[in-house]
Design a protein around this motif. Sequence first.
Motif, PDB file in Angstrom:
ATOM      1  N   ILE A 140      -4.384  12.645   5.426  1.00  0.00           N
ATOM      2  CA  ILE A 140      -4.459  11.486   6.327  1.00  0.00           C
ATOM      3  C   ILE A 140      -3.450  10.391   5.981  1.00  0.00           C
ATOM      4  O   ILE A 140      -3.139   9.585   6.822  1.00  0.00           O
ATOM      5  CB  ILE A 140      -5.890  10.907   6.438  1.00  0.00           C
ATOM      6  CG1 ILE A 140      -6.349  10.269   5.144  1.00  0.00           C
ATOM      7  CG2 ILE A 140      -6.873  11.966   6.898  1.00  0.00           C
ATOM      8  CD1 ILE A 140      -7.618   9.502   5.335  1.00  0.00           C
ATOM      9  N   VAL A 141      -2.937  10.381   4.763  1.00  0.00           N
ATOM     10  CA  VAL A 141      -1.923   9.370   4.441  1.00  0.00           C
ATOM     11  C   VAL A 141      -0.519   9.946   4.609  1.00  0.00           C
ATOM     12  O   VAL A 141       0.353   9.334   5.214  1.00  0.00           O
ATOM     13  CB  VAL A 141      -2.104   8.824   3.002  1.00  0.00           C
ATOM     14  CG1 VAL A 141      -1.004   7.827   2.670  1.00  0.00           C
ATOM     15  CG2 VAL A 141      -3.475   8.182   2.859  1.00  0.00           C
TER      16      VAL A 141
ATOM     17  N   SER B  61       1.070   4.084  -3.010  1.00  0.00           N
ATOM     18  CA  SER B  61       0.643   5.476  -2.850  1.00  0.00           C
ATOM     19  C   SER B  61       1.558   6.408  -3.644  1.00  0.00           C
ATOM     20  O   SER B  61       1.279   7.594  -3.773  1.00  0.00           O
ATOM     21  CB  SER B  61       0.582   5.868  -1.371  1.00  0.00           C
ATOM     22  OG  SER B  61       1.872   5.901  -0.829  1.00  0.00           O
TER      23      SER B  61
ATOM     24  N   GLU C 204      -7.779  15.147   1.029  1.00  0.00           N
ATOM     25  CA  GLU C 204      -8.005  13.993   1.906  1.00  0.00           C
ATOM     26  C   GLU C 204      -6.745  13.126   2.088  1.00  0.00           C
ATOM     27  O   GLU C 204      -6.255  12.960   3.201  1.00  0.00           O
ATOM     28  CB  GLU C 204      -9.159  13.149   1.342  1.00  0.00           C
ATOM     29  CG  GLU C 204      -9.450  11.866   2.103  1.00  0.00           C
ATOM     30  CD  GLU C 204     -10.165  12.107   3.417  1.00  0.00           C
ATOM     31  OE1 GLU C 204     -10.663  13.231   3.613  1.00  0.00           O
ATOM     32  OE2 GLU C 204     -10.204  11.200   4.242  1.00  0.00           O
ATOM     33  N   ALA C 205      -6.257  12.584   0.987  1.00  0.00           N
ATOM     34  CA  ALA C 205      -5.127  11.647   1.108  1.00  0.00           C
ATOM     35  C   ALA C 205      -3.830  12.333   1.558  1.00  0.00           C
ATOM     36  O   ALA C 205      -3.141  11.800   2.434  1.00  0.00           O
ATOM     37  CB  ALA C 205      -4.929  10.889  -0.201  1.00  0.00           C
TER      38      ALA C 205
ATOM     39  N   LEU D 158       0.827  -1.205   0.000  1.00  0.00           N
ATOM     40  CA  LEU D 158       0.000   0.000   0.000  1.00  0.00           C
ATOM     41  C   LEU D 158       0.860   1.253   0.000  1.00  0.00           C
ATOM     42  O   LEU D 158       0.577   2.211  -0.727  1.00  0.00           O
ATOM     43  CB  LEU D 158      -0.940  -0.018   1.220  1.00  0.00           C
ATOM     44  CG  LEU D 158      -2.083   0.985   1.189  1.00  0.00           C
ATOM     45  CD1 LEU D 158      -3.077   0.624   0.100  1.00  0.00           C
ATOM     46  CD2 LEU D 158      -2.786   1.033   2.536  1.00  0.00           C
TER      47      LEU D 158
ATOM     48  N   MET E 128      -0.939  13.599  -4.366  1.00  0.00           N
ATOM     49  CA  MET E 128      -0.083  12.672  -3.620  1.00  0.00           C
ATOM     50  C   MET E 128       1.359  12.703  -4.130  1.00  0.00           C
ATOM     51  O   MET E 128       2.185  11.908  -3.713  1.00  0.00           O
ATOM     52  CB  MET E 128      -0.630  11.245  -3.703  1.00  0.00           C
ATOM     53  CG  MET E 128      -1.877  11.030  -2.861  1.00  0.00           C
ATOM     54  SD  MET E 128      -1.554  11.291  -1.098  1.00  0.00           S
ATOM     55  CE  MET E 128      -0.741   9.745  -0.672  1.00  0.00           C
TER      56      MET E 128
ATOM     57  N   ARG F 287      -6.599  15.234  -7.865  1.00  0.00           N
ATOM     58  CA  ARG F 287      -6.574  14.458  -6.626  1.00  0.00           C
ATOM     59  C   ARG F 287      -5.397  13.463  -6.630  1.00  0.00           C
ATOM     60  O   ARG F 287      -4.703  13.306  -5.630  1.00  0.00           O
ATOM     61  CB  ARG F 287      -7.906  13.704  -6.471  1.00  0.00           C
ATOM     62  CG  ARG F 287      -7.971  12.862  -5.213  1.00  0.00           C
ATOM     63  CD  ARG F 287      -9.315  12.195  -5.048  1.00  0.00           C
ATOM     64  NE  ARG F 287      -9.542  11.162  -6.061  1.00  0.00           N
ATOM     65  CZ  ARG F 287     -10.601  10.356  -6.056  1.00  0.00           C
ATOM     66  NH1 ARG F 287     -11.535  10.485  -5.126  1.00  0.00           N
ATOM     67  NH2 ARG F 287     -10.753   9.449  -6.999  1.00  0.00           N
TER      68      ARG F 287
END
Lengths: 253, 213
Positions: free
Chosen positions: A117-118, A90, A113-114, A86, A166, A162
């Motif tokens: 929180i990631v 990412s 979001e990611a 995972l 990342m 989005r």
Amino acid sequence: MEEIIKVENLHKGFGSLHVLKGINFFVRKGEIISVIGPSGSGKSTLLRCLNHLEVADMGSISFEGNYIAKADSAGRAVYKRNKEVLSTCSNIGMVFQNFNLFPHKSVLENIIEAPMIVKGKSKKEAEKAAEDLLAKVGLQDKRDAYPYQLSGGQKQRVAIARALAMEPEIMLFDEPTSALDPELIGEVLHVIKKLAEERMTMIIVTHEMNFAREISDRIIFMDDGQIVVDGVPDDIFVNPEHPRIKTFLNKVL
Amino acid sequence: MENLSNITLYILQGAVISLKIYLITIVFSIPLGMLFAMGKLSRFKPVKWLLEIYTWVFRGTPLLLQLLFVYFGLPYLGIELSREMAAYVTFVVNYAAYFTEIFRAGIQSIGRGQYEAAKALGLNYKLTMKRIIIPQAIKVILPPTGNEAVTLIKDTALASVIALSDILRNAKSMVSRTASIEGYIIAAILYLIMTFVIINIFKYIEKRFAYYR
């Protein structure tokens, strides 16, 4: 050049259906690769194996030299621990045919979001980056809109923003324009083209032949679960030697 | 003859136990249902099967039978509960079974694409559930949960069979004491007021979730 993704002898089946039949290929940093071929040839499944949305049956997949899945002595794909897979994945951005935006979150919330929180970014930092990305895809004025208020083309541009939030090493596009009305395709291709100009590493599964030809460094033609040709666009579009490519191009062009 | 206000007062005393059953059931059965729903969706087979049997038994037999079983039946197995406790336990376990199924269906109604998008962004299963799936499932779950919440207020009347002095039991005894219909009418009005309040609470919550489609 440095290899970002390397795939060896990849096999994947669904029940009795053998979808990928021994795929070998690699992607170098900064390369733009389009994957074309008839429906059901395994293009999307291949892409989905790269970021673990599908679990390969056999073969190896490595990311920046580290194996996500490594073939054992019998050739079976043995995956690393879920957590490691995972965290590796990412670094791989994915854009889906059906956008898959989070409907309960605004455009801005979808994007931050990611990273929050990631990656543990602060809200301020994530919002700043999100606003820059929205500017890049031409949707600054939509930051507080909800997905249901957007057109398909706008949704896909948000989905691209989005994924970019990342800060991925590579972007995978799974038929990004196939669910769009014809007049909305251009705006999404335009954004992808901008990324290509920045030399973002990308693999694009697409049916847009002219687009693929124009932006790709390499084109992979797949048929019946195998890579038939992996070469520069001219190999496919100018001198297609392989009869299966000729048949395919005659149908789609 | 008893006057109307005395009748009303007496039936209102019954509302205390009705509301106690109601609140305790809601407070415990909803989280339990959420937990069991997650269990039903887990990959751990024994948990799944146990929960399958549980929801089948408690949704597949009358609540009335379950009440009688717990209060009058369990003492034969050496388990004695007070009337109130018997009612609380039965209602919580029974309603949790319905909520389990409602929540399970709600979670399953969220498409695979949402899980995939979350995973592609690096969210693990727990974060995906918490941040992406459950918030969306709540919107789906609200209308059937509201339905259960209304049914529950009426089901509390079943507690009268184990001689708990709830609204219905007090109304019945008023009707036989006064030999007139008022007791039943007052009980009906009380139930209507309570269901009216619950329906509107859920309408309000549903409206708060209407900001997206």
